[in-house]
Every structure is written in structure tokens, then in C-alpha cells.
Motif scaffolding. Structure first.
Motif, PDB file in Angstrom:
ATOM      1  N   ASN A 119      34.801 -31.407  23.263  1.00 59.48           N
ATOM      2  CA  ASN A 119      34.611 -29.958  23.452  1.00 59.48           C
ATOM      3  C   ASN A 119      35.394 -29.130  22.445  1.00 59.48           C
ATOM      4  O   ASN A 119      36.068 -28.164  22.782  1.00 59.48           O
TER       5      ASN A 119
ATOM      6  N   ILE B   4      34.119 -17.033  28.447  1.00 60.97           N
ATOM      7  CA  ILE B   4      35.001 -17.084  29.625  1.00 60.97           C
ATOM      8  C   ILE B   4      36.162 -16.107  29.463  1.00 60.97           C
ATOM      9  O   ILE B   4      36.477 -15.315  30.356  1.00 60.97           O
ATOM     10  N   VAL B   5      36.795 -16.139  28.294  1.00 59.47           N
ATOM     11  CA  VAL B   5      37.987 -15.304  28.109  1.00 59.47           C
ATOM     12  C   VAL B   5      37.638 -13.817  28.124  1.00 59.47           C
ATOM     13  O   VAL B   5      38.394 -12.994  28.633  1.00 59.47           O
TER      14      VAL B   5
ATOM     15  N   ILE C  52      41.082 -24.469  23.062  1.00 58.12           N
ATOM     16  CA  ILE C  52      40.209 -25.540  22.568  1.00 58.12           C
ATOM     17  C   ILE C  52      41.097 -26.599  21.914  1.00 58.12           C
ATOM     18  O   ILE C  52      41.972 -26.270  21.098  1.00 58.12           O
TER      19      ILE C  52
ATOM     20  N   GLU D  76      42.270 -18.770  26.312  1.00 57.31           N
ATOM     21  CA  GLU D  76      41.618 -20.058  26.579  1.00 57.31           C
ATOM     22  C   GLU D  76      41.964 -20.987  25.413  1.00 57.31           C
ATOM     23  O   GLU D  76      42.296 -20.519  24.314  1.00 57.31           O
TER      24      GLU D  76
ATOM     25  N   LYS E  89      31.549 -20.963  24.423  1.00 55.92           N
ATOM     26  CA  LYS E  89      31.705 -20.922  25.892  1.00 55.92           C
ATOM     27  C   LYS E  89      33.070 -20.392  26.294  1.00 55.92           C
ATOM     28  O   LYS E  89      33.203 -19.573  27.203  1.00 55.92           O
ATOM     29  N   LYS E  90      34.109 -20.847  25.608  1.00 58.40           N
ATOM     30  CA  LYS E  90      35.470 -20.395  25.940  1.00 58.40           C
ATOM     31  C   LYS E  90      35.639 -18.903  25.660  1.00 58.40           C
ATOM     32  O   LYS E  90      36.320 -18.186  26.402  1.00 58.40           O
TER      33      LYS E  90
ATOM     34  N   SER F  73      31.314 -25.184  22.056  1.00 58.70           N
ATOM     35  CA  SER F  73      32.390 -25.169  23.069  1.00 58.70           C
ATOM     36  C   SER F  73      33.262 -23.937  22.907  1.00 58.70           C
ATOM     37  O   SER F  73      33.728 -23.351  23.892  1.00 58.70           O
TER      38      SER F  73
ATOM     39  N   VAL G 257      41.399 -16.994  21.994  1.00 58.18           N
ATOM     40  CA  VAL G 257      41.044 -18.407  22.161  1.00 58.18           C
ATOM     41  C   VAL G 257      41.694 -19.151  20.994  1.00 58.18           C
ATOM     42  O   VAL G 257      41.548 -18.737  19.840  1.00 58.18           O
TER      43      VAL G 257
END
Lengths: 284, 318
Positions: B296, B308-309, B276, B274, B304-305, B301, B246
Motif C-alpha cells: 500500500n 481519508i485525511v 504511507i 495519515e 486513498k489516504k 494508496s 500525508v
């Protein structure tokens, strides 16, 4: 004041610069002939008389600097440099060819004797300001000379630099505007009228003069007066004609960039050779 | 022990005074922001070595680069938004293409322009300059790193752009930390994912890593203070060893650090990524914290990423 012999010598140098420029452009097939021709006498005075440069040592620290702010007029600068011995005349035949040391716009990293890279109009005058400011700060006394185009004066950066140079009293900066009255799209008056350029620079705080840009004696006198100034930068407006000294270019309504054939080269060179013969007879 | 934090505004004045004292070639240019940038202190110490150009960034940048031809080491400052947007052609021609020297500092990048709002929040400065050749792009995360950067760029010929906020930051590094141009700094190791962050986002990344540790996710955090050239070797190692990345930047995701990292990842070791940062929007007024949350870019935030990743690792979709 220039002696009669010196005037003749610089006029001869001008004619040789024109010949070499036309030869280079015809070898390339086309190019920015108009602006290259109109500044030839100024190049002749600078490189033939005024500037302290050393073709054997083009990076010598105490040399005078030159900025071709109208960077597209490279070909006549290259002709002047080659004739002064910065590189062989033969190189002129490689103008704009792949791997050349002579690109259409001046490049300090490619061409011996070129001090600053230009081509994006409006920037050269800032470079000249930086050169003059840097020289003074580092305790050097050399001069920085700079030729701008008239169309180039449409750029806002020119006027930023004009304010700066006066504010910081850059008296070792001597700039010229090649006021040939023509830009790419037409006459300067029609495209973006500059009005009284001498007065504009004077009001920006410069010592501003106007001379006949095809008279070497007037250009030289203008430079001498500029060198006598303290506490302000100097501007010399060159009244010129775009394409001057090339009958073919002068005959075109717009001569910013033209194709140049071998036939045209031959006609122009024969004519310039006749002028050179006449000048030499005058010397004798 | 990490020393007390000092604002970047103080550092720039003090650090450049040190450099000017040591090296007579150092000359500093500003565009009517001397009283805002922290350079007033420098101007008082060295009045002849601070050239206040007035509000003319383009002339300043071209001129400063050209002054290096005479032997000057030119530092120039303006706001980050204007450094790139107003001066890219001058940076290109007078500095990069000419192979001259320029040490350009852009302050208040991205959301750190806070209440100056959208016109001043340069979300695209690094992206604009990323496409040039012969330029190094830097962003310090703390004062120790910023001081090191200023000295390093002074001592290294070439073209540098440093984007930095002027406001006070948390401290990150010890005074004796060593850095290297073009090399990222691993702040903490981890196995499951790497967060590659820069500037103010480094702190959000560290906070996110703590929150993720509580959820049993082991996070590696990298301070990638050099965006160009990006540390290719470290990016590849992170991709291989943690299997997911990320990126977190105070900049547009379309052209910034995330893009630079993705370029390395895609070409060498494709793993889920991902991003940011600021996506398809302009800045607006507000505090830094407010804007980080709204855009975000805050720790939550990032958490969350990361989730997801990690869900995408092994070909799975979140």
C-alpha cells in the motif's frame, strides 16, 4: 634494551600510576580496579618511554595515538596522563563525578590526551586500525598503540579487525591484549576460553609475541621488536594478573569492579610508598 | 529541460571520482560490494583509495570513522539493511559520540532491494539511526539530488547516512537546482493537503497528486530528502496552510519520516495526518512496483489516504 636506571624509573612510574589510580577510585567509592591495575606497566612503558606525546599540545598532529579498547580501565590511563602533565593530578579526585573530565570509560571529547572514545568492547581495535590506516594514507609515520582486554576478545569485531590489519599490512599498529585471565563473570577459561591467543594472532597474520606484562623491560623489548616489523601488524600478549599491585584486589576471587574504601586506599598507598622507598634506595 | 535519467549506481562511482580528484583526503570503504555498488569504476581509477574490507561491516564503519581522526574524509558503503542493523553501535560510538567524520551510504533500502527479499529489505535503517545524536539522515529522490548530497556531505564535517537505491529512477530535478541540508523541497504547491514524501515515494506522491487534481483536490508535494533534522519550519507551514498531511516513505511507518513529521506536527500545529509506508511486516521478494502495491505504498494508496485525511479535517472522521 632498557638500562637498570630506566627500569627503576619505569617501575617507579608504575607505582605512582597505581597510587594515583587507587586514590581516584577510592574518591569515587568504587570502580574497575582489576583491569586498571593489570595494564599499569604497559601504560608506564608507553607514556614513560615509548610514545611521542606532548602534554602541552595534546592534539599535535604527529603524536603517537593510543586506543584504550578496554575502555572501562580509564582510571589508570587518567593517572598516567595526569602524572605526565596532561591535566592536574587534582582532577583525578573528580573521577565519575557529575561534570568531570574523567568518566569511567575513555572519552576523547572530555579528557586531554585521550585520542579515541571507547567503552563498547570490541570497537577500539577497529578504531586503532582506522587510525593506523588513516595515518599511512595521509603520509604520517606515527604509531598507533592499542590495549585490548582478554574478555574483550570474545567480541567478533576484534577478529574482523585482526583479519583487516594483516590484510592491509598495518605495521604501524602495535596492539596488546591484557591477558589477565579474568572477565566480569569469572575466569576467561570458564566463561569463553581464548586458548593460545599468541598463536591465534600469529595465524591471523600478525607478528605476535608474549611477554610478562608486569616486567617493564619485557614490554619495552616487545615494543622495540614490533617497531622493527614491516608489512604486518604487531600483537603483544601481556601475561598479567587482574588487580596486580593492589593487594586488596588480588585477594578477591573476582576483582573486575570493586568498592574501594578510604581505609583500603590508605593501606595500599602505604604499601606502595614502602615499595617506592625501596626502589629509590635501589637507584641510589 | 530535465536530462535523461542515470542509475544511482553510475552516479556513485562518477561522483566519488570527482570528489576524490578534487580532494586528496577522500577515501572510500566498502564491504565486498564493490562490484554491486557501482564503486568498481572508482576502484579502477583510484585503486589505492578504495579499501575493500571484505564482509565485515562493523569493523569497516568503526575503522572508517577513526580514519577521520588522521584527516581522512571517509565514505563507506554497504547495503542499507546492514548499514544500520549491523553497525548501529559502531556508528554511535566511533562516529556520533566521538564527534568524528563518517559518510555512510546504504544502498537498496526498503522495497528497492526487490528480489533480494526480506533479509535485505531494510525497512528500519533510518528508524534505528533516528535515535542517535549528531547524525544527519538523507535519502535522495533522483540523481541530481544524490550528486549534490555526496558533494555536500564531503564538504560538511560530521556524520551522515545516505540511503539510496541503486536502480534507475525517473528524473526530477534540473541540473542547476539548489538544495539545502535540513530543508525540504516543495515540488508543487497546493491548498487542501500536503504529501510529504521521500525517495521512490516522491514519484508516487506526484502521481497521486495528479489523480487527486482530477478529483478537484489541490495537493502540495514536498520532497523531504532530509529526515533528520527534519525541516520543522516547512512542516509547520504545510500544516498551517493545507490543514492536513500525508507522509509517504519506503520505510517502516513506526520509526521513520512519518514519525519525524508527526513529532513536529503534534508539538506545534496539530492537524490530521495519515501515513504511507511499511507497517508491521517484513519485506519479501518481488519487483519494486509489485511490492509498492502490495504494501500500500503506490499512488492509488496515497490517493486513498489523502481522501481519508481530508475527511478528518475540521474534526470530521472519514
Amino acid at each position: 634494551m632498557l638500562s637498570k636506571d630506566e627500569i627503576l624509573r619505569l617501575n617507579l612510574f608504575s607505582a605512582e600510576i597505581r597510587k594515583a589510580t587507587i586514590h581516584a577510585l577510592s574518591t569515587a567509592g568504587s570502580g574497575h580496579i582489576g583491569g586498571a591495575m593489570s595494564m599499569v606497566e604497559t601504560l608506564a612503558v608507553l607514556y614513560g618511554k615509548v610514545m611521542n606525546v606532548d602534554p602541552q599540545n595534546p592534539h599535535r598532529k604527529d603524536r603517537d595515538r593510543f586506543v584504550l579498547s578496554k575502555g572501562h580501565s580509564g582510571p589508570s590511563l587518567y593517572a598516567a596522563l595526569a602524572l605526565r602533565g596532561f591535566f592536574p593530578l587534582k582532577e583525578l579526585e573528580t573521577l565519575n563525578q557529575g561534570d568531570t573530565i574523567l568518566p569511567s570509560h575513555a572519552d576523547r571529547n572530555k579528557t586531554p590526551g585521550v585520542d579515541f572514545s571507547t567503552g563498547s568492547l570490541g570497537q577500539g581495535i577497529s578504531m586503532a586500525a582506522g587510525s593506523a590506516l588513516g595515518a599511512r594514507y595521509m603520509g604520517n609515520s606515527y604509531y598507533t598503540y592499542c590495549i585490548l582486554g582478554d574478555g574483550e576478545c570474545d567480541e567478533g569485531q576484534v577478529w574482523e579487525a585482526a583479519l583487516f590489519c594483516a590484510q592491509h599490512k598495518l605495521d604501524h599498529l602495535i596492539a596488546f591484549v591484557d591477558y589477565n585471565q579474568q572477565q566480569l563473570d569469572g575466569s576467561v577459561e570458564e566463561v569463553c576460553h581464548l586458548g593460545d591467543l599468541r598463536l591465534k594472532f600469529e595465524q591471523f597474520g600478525w607478528y605476535a609475541q608474549e611477554v610478562d606484562g608486569h616486567e617493564v623491560s619485557q614490554i619495552y623489548e616487545g615494543i622495540r621488536k614490533a617497531q622493527g616489523q614491516t608489512g604486518r601488524p604487531s600483537m603483544i600478549i601481556l601475561r598479567t594478573q587482574k588487580g596486580w599491585g593492589c593487594e586488596y584486589a588480588l585477594a578477591q576471587p573476582i576483582c573486575h569492579h570493586l568498592p574501594i574504601s578510604k581505609e583500603i586506599e590508605q593501606q595500599e598507598i602505604e604499601r606502595l610508598d614502602r615499595e617506592i622507598e625501596e626502589m629509590k634506595r635501589g637507584m641510589a | 529541460m530535465v536530462q535523461e535519467s542515470v542509475s544511482f549506481k553510475e552516479i556513485i562511482g562518477d561522483a566519488l571520482i570527482d570528489l576524490a580528484r578534487e580532494d586528496s583526503r577522500v577515501l572510500v570503504f566498502d564491504a565486498d560490494l564493490v562490484n554491486a555498488s557501482g564503486l568498481r569504476k572508482f576502484a579502477e581509477k583510484y585503486p589505492d583509495r578504495l579499501i575493500d574490507c571484505g564482509i565485515q561491516e562493523a569493523n569497516m564503519v568503526g575503522m572508517a570513522a577513526a580514519a577521520s581522526e588522521a584527516g581522512v574524509i571517509p565514505f563507506a558503503h554497504t547495503f542499507a539493511a546492514f548499514a544500520a542493523r549491523k553497525c548501529v553501535d559502531q556508528i554511535f560510538l566511533a562516529a556520533c559520540y566521538s564527534k568524528l567524520d563518517l559518510k555512510l551510504i546504504g544502498s537498496d533500502p526498503g522495497v528497492t532491494a526487490a528480489t533480494n527479499g526480506g533479509s535485505h529489505q531494510g525497512m528500519e535503517d533510518m528508524g534505528i539511526l533516528m535515535g542517535l545524536n549528531n547524525i544527519t539522515l538523507l535519502e535522495p529522490s533522483d540523481g541530481i539530488l544524490f550528486r549534490w548530497m555526496l558533494r555536500e556531505v564531503k564538504n560538511t564535517p560530521g556524520v551522515f547516512y545516505i540511503r539510496t537505491n541503486r536502480k534507475e529512477e525517473r528524473k526530477l530535478y534540473e541540473g542547476d537546482t539548489t538544495f539545502q541540508l535540513g530543508k525540504g523541497n516543495v515540488l508543487q504547491d497546493g491548498r487542501d493537503v500536503t504529501i510529504i514524501a521521500s525517495g521512490i515515494e516522491v514519484y508516487e506522491a506526484l502521481d497521486a497528486a495528479k489523480l487527486l487534481e482530477e478529483k478537484g483536490i489541490s495537493v502540495r508535494v514536498v520532497d523531504m530528502f532530509c529526515w533528520r533534522p527534519v525541516d520543522k519550519e516547512l512542516v509547520i507551514r504545510c500544516a498551517k496552510e493545507t490543514g492536513a498531511i500525508v507522509t509517504a516513505e519506503n520505510h517502516a511507518t513506526s520509526t521513520g519520516l512519518g514519525s519525524a513529521v508527526a513529532n513536529v506536527v503534534v508539538n506545534n500545529c496539530p492537524v490530521p495526518m495519515e501515513f504511507i509506508g511499511v507497517t508491521e511486516r517484513f519485506g519479501e521478494v518481488g519487483s519494486i512496483a509489485f511490492l509498492q502495491k502490495k504494501f500500500n505504498m503506490d499512488a492509488q494508496s496515497i490517493v486513498k489516504k489523502v481522501e481519508i485525511v481530508i475527511g478528518r479535517k475540521g474534526g470530521r472522521q472519514a
